[in-house]
Design a protein around this motif. Structure first.
Motif, PDB file in Angstrom:
ATOM      1  N   ARG A   1    -121.357 -47.415  -5.904  1.00 24.40           N
ATOM      2  CA  ARG A   1    -121.627 -48.418  -4.863  1.00 24.40           C
ATOM      3  C   ARG A   1    -120.342 -48.852  -4.168  1.00 24.40           C
ATOM      4  NH1 ARG A   1    -125.936 -50.392  -8.282  1.00 24.40           N
ATOM      5  NH2 ARG A   1    -124.439 -51.679  -9.368  1.00 24.40           N
TER       6      ARG A   1
ATOM      7  N   ARG B   1    -119.604 -48.207  -0.195  1.00 28.24           N
ATOM      8  CA  ARG B   1    -119.272 -49.300   0.724  1.00 28.24           C
ATOM      9  C   ARG B   1    -117.954 -49.038   1.436  1.00 28.24           C
ATOM     10  NH1 ARG B   1    -121.375 -53.231  -3.453  1.00 28.24           N
ATOM     11  NH2 ARG B   1    -123.488 -53.596  -2.755  1.00 28.24           N
TER      12      ARG B   1
ATOM     13  N   GLU C   1    -121.709 -51.234   7.080  1.00 30.14           N
ATOM     14  CA  GLU C   1    -122.385 -51.983   6.022  1.00 30.14           C
ATOM     15  C   GLU C   1    -121.495 -53.105   5.504  1.00 30.14           C
ATOM     16  OE1 GLU C   1    -123.882 -51.275   1.505  1.00 30.14           O
ATOM     17  OE2 GLU C   1    -124.198 -49.646   2.915  1.00 30.14           O
TER      18      GLU C   1
ATOM     19  N   HIS D   1    -122.065 -57.386   5.761  1.00 26.09           N
ATOM     20  CA  HIS D   1    -122.007 -58.294   4.619  1.00 26.09           C
ATOM     21  C   HIS D   1    -120.992 -59.413   4.828  1.00 26.09           C
ATOM     22  CE1 HIS D   1    -124.089 -55.038   2.445  1.00 26.09           C
ATOM     23  NE2 HIS D   1    -124.574 -56.030   1.747  1.00 26.09           N
TER      24      HIS D   1
ATOM     25  N   CYS E   1    -136.053 -46.446   8.957  1.00 27.80           N
ATOM     26  CA  CYS E   1    -135.462 -47.516   8.140  1.00 27.80           C
ATOM     27  C   CYS E   1    -136.605 -48.463   7.790  1.00 27.80           C
ATOM     28  CB  CYS E   1    -134.373 -48.253   8.907  1.00 27.80           C
ATOM     29  SG  CYS E   1    -133.693 -49.650   8.005  1.00 27.80           S
TER      30      CYS E   1
ATOM     31  N   LEU F   1    -136.793 -51.730   2.773  1.00 27.80           N
ATOM     32  CA  LEU F   1    -135.364 -51.510   2.522  1.00 27.80           C
ATOM     33  C   LEU F   1    -134.539 -52.595   3.205  1.00 27.80           C
ATOM     34  CD1 LEU F   1    -133.037 -49.738   1.465  1.00 27.80           C
ATOM     35  CD2 LEU F   1    -133.186 -48.447   3.594  1.00 27.80           C
TER      36      LEU F   1
ATOM     37  N   ARG G   1    -134.696 -55.956   1.455  1.00 27.61           N
ATOM     38  CA  ARG G   1    -133.880 -56.020   0.229  1.00 27.61           C
ATOM     39  C   ARG G   1    -132.410 -56.219   0.575  1.00 27.61           C
ATOM     40  NH1 ARG G   1    -137.013 -51.569  -1.574  1.00 27.61           N
ATOM     41  NH2 ARG G   1    -135.280 -50.194  -1.085  1.00 27.61           N
ATOM     42  N   GLU G   2    -131.936 -55.571   1.633  1.00 22.96           N
ATOM     43  CA  GLU G   2    -130.520 -55.591   2.001  1.00 22.96           C
ATOM     44  C   GLU G   2    -130.138 -56.829   2.817  1.00 22.96           C
ATOM     45  OE1 GLU G   2    -126.624 -54.309   2.230  1.00 22.96           O
ATOM     46  OE2 GLU G   2    -128.226 -53.553   0.958  1.00 22.96           O
TER      47      GLU G   2
ATOM     48  N   TRP H   1    -126.375 -59.996   3.837  1.00 24.71           N
ATOM     49  CA  TRP H   1    -125.562 -60.107   5.047  1.00 24.71           C
ATOM     50  C   TRP H   1    -125.117 -61.548   5.226  1.00 24.71           C
ATOM     51  CZ3 TRP H   1    -128.444 -57.017   9.432  1.00 24.71           C
ATOM     52  CH2 TRP H   1    -128.633 -55.703   9.009  1.00 24.71           C
TER      53      TRP H   1
END
Length: 80
Positions: free
Chosen positions: A16, A20, A26, A30, A47, A51, A54-55, A59
Motif C-alpha cells: 500500500r 501510494r 491518490e 488524501h 469506477c 469503491l 470506501r475510499e 480524502w
C-alpha cells in the motif's frame, strides 16, 4: 496471530505504501486542502460507487460526493 499472518499483513502494508508513492493523485486527494467535488454515477462500471464510497472518507476536507442515479461513467445523455 501466527507468523504467516503477521508477515502477510506487513507485506500488504508495504505494498500500500509503494502504491501510494507511485500514485501522486491518490496521495493528493488524501492530503490536499483544495475543495473536491465528485459527481459519481451509480451505474458506473469503470469506477464503482462502492469503491468510491470506501475510499472517499479518507480524502481531506473540504469534499463533497454527489451521486447521480443511473448514470454511467461517461454520463451519456444522463445530465439533462
Amino acid at each position: 496471530m501466527d507468523d504467516a499472518a503477521v508477515k502477510h499483513r506487513a507485506i500488504r502494508r508495504r505494498i500500500r505504501r509503494i502504491a501510494r508513492a507511485n500514485h501522486p493523485v491518490e496521495v493528493a486527494l488524501h492530503a490536499s486542502p483544495v475543495p473536491k467535488l465528485v459527481l459519481q454515477g451509480t451505474a458506473d462500471t469503470v469506477c464503482s460507487i462502492e469503491l468510491l464510497e470506501r475510499e472517499f472518507p479518507a480524502w481531506s476536507e473540504p469534499r463533497e460526493l454527489v451521486r447521480v442515479p443511473g448514470a454511467n461513467h461517461f454520463f451519456d445523455r444522463q445530465l439533462g
